[in-house]
Design a protein around this motif. Structure first.
Motif, PDB file in Angstrom:
ATOM      1  N   CYS A  11      -3.219  -6.179  -0.341  1.00 56.53           N
ATOM      2  CA  CYS A  11      -3.837  -6.024  -1.662  1.00 56.53           C
ATOM      3  C   CYS A  11      -5.172  -6.757  -1.732  1.00 56.53           C
ATOM      4  N   ASN A  12      -5.211  -7.945  -1.141  1.00 59.98           N
ATOM      5  CA  ASN A  12      -6.455  -8.711  -1.133  1.00 59.98           C
ATOM      6  C   ASN A  12      -7.524  -7.990  -0.318  1.00 59.98           C
ATOM      7  N   GLY A 108      -6.322  -3.214 -10.478  1.00 60.23           N
ATOM      8  CA  GLY A 108      -5.368  -2.928  -9.411  1.00 60.23           C
ATOM      9  C   GLY A 108      -4.109  -3.742  -9.602  1.00 60.23           C
ATOM     10  N   ASN A 109      -2.952  -3.147  -9.306  1.00 59.77           N
ATOM     11  CA  ASN A 109      -1.690  -3.879  -9.371  1.00 59.77           C
ATOM     12  C   ASN A 109      -0.604  -3.151  -8.577  1.00 59.77           C
ATOM     13  N   LEU A 110       0.492  -3.855  -8.371  1.00 58.34           N
ATOM     14  CA  LEU A 110       1.629  -3.293  -7.646  1.00 58.34           C
ATOM     15  C   LEU A 110       2.462  -2.411  -8.566  1.00 58.34           C
ATOM     16  N   ILE A 111       2.963  -1.320  -8.010  1.00 56.29           N
ATOM     17  CA  ILE A 111       3.827  -0.389  -8.735  1.00 56.29           C
ATOM     18  C   ILE A 111       4.971  -0.014  -7.796  1.00 56.29           C
ATOM     19  N   LYS A 112       6.166   0.187  -8.354  1.00 59.17           N
ATOM     20  CA  LYS A 112       7.290   0.654  -7.529  1.00 59.17           C
ATOM     21  C   LYS A 112       6.957   2.042  -7.006  1.00 59.17           C
ATOM     22  N   ARG A 113       7.261   2.254  -5.741  1.00 54.52           N
ATOM     23  CA  ARG A 113       6.982   3.553  -5.115  1.00 54.52           C
ATOM     24  C   ARG A 113       7.640   4.692  -5.892  1.00 54.52           C
ATOM     25  N   ALA A 169     -10.481   7.634 -12.089  1.00 55.67           N
ATOM     26  CA  ALA A 169     -10.334   7.735 -10.629  1.00 55.67           C
ATOM     27  C   ALA A 169      -9.245   6.738 -10.207  1.00 55.67           C
ATOM     28  N   TYR A 170      -8.521   7.056  -9.141  1.00 60.19           N
ATOM     29  CA  TYR A 170      -7.451   6.149  -8.710  1.00 60.19           C
ATOM     30  C   TYR A 170      -7.270   6.211  -7.202  1.00 60.19           C
ATOM     31  N   PHE A 181       0.243  -0.302  -3.898  1.00 63.95           N
ATOM     32  CA  PHE A 181      -0.835  -0.964  -4.621  1.00 63.95           C
ATOM     33  C   PHE A 181      -1.693   0.134  -5.223  1.00 63.95           C
ATOM     34  N   PHE A 182      -1.810   0.102  -6.527  1.00 59.49           N
ATOM     35  CA  PHE A 182      -2.462   1.185  -7.263  1.00 59.49           C
ATOM     36  C   PHE A 182      -3.679   0.640  -7.987  1.00 59.49           C
ATOM     37  N   SER A 183      -4.832   1.278  -7.767  1.00 59.00           N
ATOM     38  CA  SER A 183      -6.029   0.837  -8.493  1.00 59.00           C
ATOM     39  C   SER A 183      -6.658   2.013  -9.227  1.00 59.00           C
TER      40      SER A 183
END
Length: 196
Positions: A11-12, A108-113, A169-170, A181-183
């Motif tokens: 993610c970093n 950006g953040n984490l999301i469950k698949r 946009a993503y 990781f979704f931004s």
């Protein structure tokens, strides 16, 4: 954040890549960037300081209000819906780039698949709508929205689309067996008719 944690490191790396791309943007400057957790105090502080910077830069109040709405939705989305990695880290970021003609806001953040397809579907659906349709959907969800157990009625992306008057946009990137990781990137023009 723990060094050696593969999720945090991936993610970093994504954060550094976007930051680097924005930094190379000769016509603009990064006015805010943060990688890590977002407490409610930090959300409040970032929103206020960005608002102050925009006013100092001569942005019209309407643009500042729209930015404030986008920031609050995006940051609350991260705080409330962002997943944590197996070590309990809420891996997330915000970057705001100021250009002569627009602002680029990237969250950006984490999301469950298991949740990613539904989120992408919602964004794709919004991106096919014109501003009038987005506004109609916003009013509909506002009056008929079913609150989720985390407090949202699904207004976050609708609000961002409505306030930016642009497509969202993503980028989605798998970082573990269970997490993505979704931004999202939102463009907000600095001058639109009716922004006073």
């Amino acid at each position: 954040m723990l060094a050696g944690n593969p999720v945090v490191e991936k993610c970093n790396a994504r954060f550094q890549e976007i930051f680097g791309d924005y930094n190379k943007n000769a016509s603009g400057k990064i006015i805010v960037s943060h990688f890590g957790e977002f407490s409610q105090d930090l959300v409040n502080s970032l929103s206020t300081s960005i608002e102050d910077m925009m006013l100092e830069s001569g942005d019209k109040k309407g643009v500042v209000k729209r930015m404030f709405s986008i920031l609050v939705e995006g940051l609350q989305n991260i705080r409330i819906h962002g997943e944590r990695d197996e070590d309990g880290n809420q891996v997330s970021f915000l970057i705001v780039l100021q250009n002569e003609d627009n602002y680029k806001v990237t969250f950006g953040n984490l999301i469950k698949r298991s949740n990613i397809d539904g989120i992408i579907e919602r964004i794709e659906s919004l991106n096919k709508m014109d501003n009038a349709e987005v506004k109609e959907l916003y009013m509909e969800v506002l009056s008929n929205g079913i609150m989720s157990n985390k407090g949202g009625a699904g207004l976050g992306f609708i609000t961002m689309s409505l306030k930016s008057k642009n497509k969202i946009a993503y980028i989605s990137e798998e970082v573990s067996d269970e997490l993505v990781f979704f931004s999202v990137n939102i463009d907000l023009e600095r001058s639109k008719k009716g922004d006073d």
